[in-house]
Design an enzyme around this catalytic site. Structure first.
Site, mmCIF file in Angstrom:
data_model
loop_
_atom_site.group_PDB
_atom_site.id
_atom_site.type_symbol
_atom_site.label_atom_id
_atom_site.label_comp_id
_atom_site.label_asym_id
_atom_site.label_seq_id
_atom_site.Cartn_x
_atom_site.Cartn_y
_atom_site.Cartn_z
ATOM 1 N N SER A 278 0.972 -1.178 0.150
ATOM 2 C CA SER A 278 0.121 -0.059 0.015
ATOM 3 C C SER A 278 0.778 1.284 -0.047
ATOM 4 C CB SER A 278 -0.777 0.108 1.244
ATOM 5 O OG SER A 278 -0.178 0.476 2.440
ATOM 6 N N ASP A 279 0.226 2.347 -0.234
ATOM 7 C CA ASP A 279 1.210 3.509 -0.192
ATOM 8 C C ASP A 279 1.146 4.099 1.343
ATOM 9 O OD1 ASP A 279 1.552 6.704 -2.144
ATOM 10 O OD2 ASP A 279 2.558 5.929 -0.361
ATOM 11 N N TRP A 280 1.758 4.846 1.813
ATOM 12 C CA TRP A 280 1.866 5.355 3.260
ATOM 13 C C TRP A 280 0.351 5.257 3.960
ATOM 14 C CZ3 TRP A 280 6.649 6.680 5.622
ATOM 15 C CH2 TRP A 280 6.709 7.066 6.979
ATOM 16 N N ASN A 281 0.055 4.399 4.645
ATOM 17 C CA ASN A 281 -1.233 4.431 5.370
ATOM 18 C C ASN A 281 -2.387 4.632 4.407
ATOM 19 O OD1 ASN A 281 -3.087 4.313 7.655
ATOM 20 N ND2 ASN A 281 -2.918 6.550 7.678
ATOM 21 N N SER A 282 -2.201 4.224 3.087
ATOM 22 C CA SER A 282 -3.213 4.109 2.395
ATOM 23 C C SER A 282 -4.510 3.238 2.799
ATOM 24 C CB SER A 282 -3.042 4.085 0.909
ATOM 25 O OG SER A 282 -2.557 2.826 0.561
#
Ligand code: GLC
Length: 729
Positions: A278-282
C-alpha cells in the site's frame, strides 16, 4: 465479426503469455510452503507490514519477535542495515530476513535529473543505466527495494507529482517504465547490486481532479485502459517485483481496496506474481475515504482486494490475526500475501545472502556515476526559444547571472532526491564560473522564489545594465513539486515575472533559464524573452550541464514530454486529446476553444529546438492497404541542415479518424533518437502492427478495426509529414 473476436482473443492471450512469471520454481515454492507451515498467524501478519525506521518504536524488539517484514527510510549505510538484519536472521524464531526499502526515484547519492526531465531525453537506454547506478548505490547501503519507477501518466501540471513520472503520454510512459524496472532489477534480482522495483501508484493517481494531490479520480474504463494502465502493464511485463497501490479514490472504490484493478486486471489479466504494497497508510485512509468505518474493515477490504503489505498503516499487524480467528478472513488470503512477499525476498537472495557487503560503497559518487549524471542532465535540457540564435553565448561576453535559483543548490535536486546532498551539487552560477572563471559572471539574486519583496531588484538591474547578456535563473524551489506539491497557478512564483520584465526593460538581452518540476504557463516570457532554456531540476550536475548548453559545449536535444499551457485555466492539456464534434477553427466562435485564450499549448508535447536544424522529407509507406493482422513500414528522410552536429528525436504518430470509439487526434507510436553531422541525411523507419493500430472497443476487447488511418513522422506532436493507409475488412 467472428474474425475480429478471434483476433482480439489472440492478442490478449499473446499479451498474457508475455507477462513475466515471477520466479516461480518448484524448489522455491516448497521452501515457502515449509516456512508458511511453521509460521504463527502473528508472524504471518508481521511479514505483511512495513514501518518507517525513524518512527518505529523499539525496532529491534519487533524484528526479534517476527512482527515486521520490511523497513523503509533506514539511515544510508550497510553497517546499520546489517545490524538490523542480524537481529532478524539470528534472533527471530524463523530467521526471515528484513526487506529494506527507500524512495530511490532519480538517484541515491548521485542524483540524476528528476524523472520528468530524464523523460525529455526520450532515451530509455540512458534511463535504464541511470536506474542501474541508483540501484548500485542504494544496494551498497542495504536498500534492496526502491519505491520506483513512478509511472503515473499526468495530464495536469497543477499536480506536483508530474515531476516524478514520464509526462502525459502512455506509450512513452510505458517505454520508460520498462527501462527503469530493468535498470533497478538488472538481469537477476539476486545480484547484490539489484533492487526490487515498485511500479507506482496503482492506479490513475495522476488523474486527480483539479490537479490536487490525493484528490478523487473518476474516469471511464476506456480511459483507464488507454491512458493510465499501459505504463503499469509495461512495468509488469518487464518483471517488476512489486507495485504500490495508490491513495486516490478510483470511480468510487479507493485504489488500495479496488479488486477490479488489483485482482481482475493485475492478477487475472496480466498474470502478475509479485506483491503489492500500500502507499503510506493508504489502507488506514480507507476510513476517511468513506470506504470503511473501522480499521479492521479497512484491513479486510484491502487484503481481499489484493494489497499484500501495509505500509505504515498499523492495520494488518493489529487486525489480521483477529479477522482470521473470528472467521471473517480466509487464512488462505494471508498465506497468499505472505507467499508473494517471501518470493521476492528469496528472489533477492536475502535468505542466502542477507547482509550487505560494505565494500560496494566504493561505487558511490564514482567519477563514472558523475559523468553519467552530467550527460543525462545535458540531454534532459529542452531549448524552447532561441531568437536570432542568441544561444549559445560567447564565452568572452560579460555575464550577469540573476535570480533566486541561480545560486541555489537545493533547487537543483528536485523532489525525492534520495540521499543526495547540496554539498555535492553544482548550482547554475557555480557551473558558469567553473567554465568561464570565477570573476566572469556578476551575480544578483534579485528576489526570492516566493514572496513579494522587490528589494533586490535594483542590484539586479545594475548588474544587468553593465553586462552584455543576462542569464535569468527563475522557477520553482524543490519543495514546490513532488508529493503534496500541487499549485493552483502555473505562473512563475512570487515576483519573479516582475523581475524578468524589469531585466528585459534594461535592454540587455535576456536568456531565461527555467528551474522547475512541472510545465509552467509563461505567455509573457514566450513573447518577450529572446531565449528560453528549460533545465528542470537536473540533480547534482545541474550547473555544469546548464553551463555546457548555455555556452555551446553541448547542443540541446531534449523534447517535452508534457505540454506547456498558455494559461493555468487550460489544464488539463495534452496532445493526445479527442477532436470533439467542434474542433477549434481559427476565430470561429463556436468551436471548442476559449474566448480569451488559444486552445493550443504554448509549447506542445514532443517540442524542443537545437543549435542546428533538421528537415524532414520523403515520407514513404510500404503499402496503401493492410489486413487487420498485418503491419506497415513508414519511413522518412531527416537531414541536418545546420552547421553543427546534433541529436534529433524523430517521432511517429498515428490517428484512427473513424472508429467504434472516438480516438485521439494523435497518438505517439514510435520514436528514434538519431545523431546527424551537418549535411547528413538518414532514413528513419518505423513499423506499425496490430498492437499499435488496435483499440479497446466498448466491450473492452482489443481489436483492429478496418478503415483509414493517418500517420505522421515529425519533430513534435504538432507538426510532421502526413501519410494515410487503409486497414481492410
Ligand atoms: C509517500 C508516497 C510514495 C512513497 C511512500 C514512501 O507517501 O506517496 O510515493 O513511495 O510514501 O515514502
Amino acid at each position: 465479426m467472428l474474425f475480429k473476436r478471434q483476433l482480439s482473443v489472440l492478442i490478449i492471450l499473446a499479451a498474457a503469455a508475455h507477462a513475466v512469471s515471477f520466479h516461480k520454481t518448484t524448489g522455491l515454492e516448497k521452501r515457502i510452503d515449509a516456512l508458511l507451515s511453521a509460521m504463527t498467524l502473528e508472524e504471518k501478519a508481521g511479514q505483511l507490514v512495513q514501518y518507517s525506521h525513524p518512527d518505529l518504536r523499539n525496532a529491534e524488539d519487533r524484528i526479534r519477535e517476527g512482527r515486521i517484514g520490511s523497513l523503509l527510510n533506514i539511515p544510508a549505510d550497510a553497517e546499520k542495515a546489517n545490524r538490523l538484519q542480524a537481529v532478524a536472521v539470528k534472533e527471530s524464531r524463523l530467521g526471515i530476513p528484513i526487506l529494506f526499502g527507500f524512495d530511490v526515484i532519480h538517484g541515491f547519492r548521485t542524483v540524476f535529473p528528476i524523472p520528468l526531465a530524464e523523460s525529455c531525453t526520450w532515451d530509455t537506454e540512458m534511463a535504464e543505466q541511470n536506474a542501474r547506478i541508483a540501484a548500485r548505490e542504494a544496494a551498497a547501503c542495504g536498500v534492496r527495494w526502491s519505491f520506483a519507477p513512478m509511472v503515473d501518466v499526468a495530464r495536469d501540471p497543477r499536480w506536483g507529482r508530474i515531476a516524478e513520472g514520464a509526462g502525459e503520454d502512455p506509450f512513452l510512459g510505458a517505454a520508460f517504465a520498462s527501462a527503469r524496472v530493468k535498470g533497478f532489477q538488472g538481469d537477476s534480482l539476486s545480484h547484490p547490486e539489484s533492487v526490487a522495483a515498485c511500479a507506482k501508484h496503482f492506479v490513475a493517481y495522476g488523474g486527480a481532479e483539479g490537479g490536487r494531490d490525493y484528490n478523487t479520480v473518476d474516469c471511464s474504463e476506456l480511459t483507464l485502459r488507454n491512458c493510465y494502465l499501459p505504463p503499469f502493464r509495461a512495468a509488469v511485463d518487464a518483471g517488476a517485483a512489486t507495485l504500490m497501490s495508490a491513495f486516490n479514490d478510483l470511480n468510487g472504490v479507493p485504489a488500495s481496496a479496488n479488486a477490479f484493478t488489483l485482482t481482475t486486471i493485475l492478477r487475472q489479466e496480466w498474470g502478475f506474481e509479485g506483491f503489492v504494497v500500500s502507499d503510506w497508510n493508504s489502507i488506514g485512509e480507507l476510513i476517511p475515504h468513506g470506504a470503511a468505518a473501522l480499521p479492521e474493515e479497512a484491513g479486510l477490504l484491502a487484503i481481499r482486494a489484493g494489497v499484500d503489505m501495509d505500509m505504515e498503516g498499523g492495520v494488518y499487524d493489529r487486525h489480521l490475526a483477529g479477522l482470521v480467528r473470528s472467521g471473517k478472513l480466509d487464512s488462505a488470503l494471508v498465506d497468499l500475501a505472505v507467499r508473494r512477499i517471501l518470493r521476492v525476498k528469496f528472489a533477492l537472495g536475502l535468505f542466502d545472502n542477507p547482509y550487505t557487503d560494505p565494500s560496494l560503497a566504493r561505487s558511490i559518487l564514482s567519477q563514472s556515476h558523475l559523468n553519467q549524471a552530467l550527460e543525462s542532465a545535458r540531454r534532459s535540457i529542452v531549448l524552447l526559444k532561441n531568437e536570432k540564435d542568441l544561444l549559445p553565448l560567447n564565452k568572452k561576453a560579460s555575464i550577469a547571472v540573476v535570480g533566486p535559483l541561480a545560486d541555489n543548490r537545493r533547487g537543483m535536486l528536485g523532489s525525492w532526491s534520495g540521499r543526495g546532498s547540496e554539498k555535492e551539487t553544482v548550482s547554475v552560477l557555480e557551473g558558469i564560473r567553473e567554465k568561464l572563471g570565477n570573476s566572469a559572471a556578476v551575480y544578483a539574486k534579485g528576489c526570492d522564489v516566493r514572496g513579494v519583496s522587490r528589494d533586490g531588484f535594483e542590484e539586479a538591474m545594475r548588474a544587468a545594465g553593465q553586462a552584455d547578456v543576462v542569464i535569468a535563473v527563475l522557477g520553482e524551489s524543490a519543495d514546490m513539486s513532488g508529493e503534496a506539491g500541487s499549485r493552483s497557478d502555473l505562473g512563475l512564483p512570487g515576483v519573479q515575472e516582475d523581475l524578468l520584465k524589469a531585466l528585459v526593460e534594461t535592454g540587455t538581452p535576456v536568456v531565461l533559464v527555467l528551474v522547475n518540476g512541472r510545465p509552467l504557463a509563461l505567455p509573457w516570457a514566450a513573447e518577450h524573452v529572446p531565449a528560453i532554456l528549460e533545465t528542470w531540476q537536473l540533480g547534482i550536475q545541474h550547473g555544469r550541464a546548464a553551463a555546457d548548453v548555455l555556452f555551446g559545449d553541448a547542443n540541446p536535444s531534449g523534447k517535452l514530454t508534457a505540454s506547456f499551457p498558455r494559461a493555468t485555466g487550460q489544464v488539463p492539456i495534452y496532445y493526445n486529446h479527442k477532436n470533439t464534434g467542434r474542433p477549434p477553427r481559427g476565430q470561429f466562435r463556436f468551436g471548442s476553444t476559449y474566448i480569451d485564450c488559444l486552445p493550443t499549448p504554448l509549447f506542445p508535447f514532443g517540442f524542443g529546438l537545437s543549435y542546428t536544424a533538421f528537415a524532414y522529407a520523403g515520407l514513404r509507406l510500404s503499402a496503401e492497404t493492410i489486413l487487420p493482422s498485418g503491419s506497415i513500414e513508414i519511413s522518412a528522410e531527416v537531414t541536418n541542415t545546420g552547421n553543427r552536429s546534433g541529436d534529433e528525436i524523430v517521432q511517429l504518430y498515428m490517428r484512427d479518424p473513424a472508429a467504434s470509439v472516438t480516438r485521439p487526434v494523435r497518438e505517439l507510436r514510435g520514436f528514434q533518437k538519431i545523431r546527424l553531422q551537418p549535411g547528413e541525411t538518414r532514413t528513419v523507419q518505423f513499423t506499425l502492427g496490430p498492437n499499435d493500430l488496435g483499440l479497446y472497443n466498448t466491450r473492452m476487447e482489443w481489436v483492429v478495426e478496418p478503415g483509414e488511418f493517418m500517420v505522421w513522422i515529425g519533430q513534435n506532436s504538432a507538426e510532421g509529414l502526413e501519410g494515410r493507409f487503409k486497414v481492410l475488412e
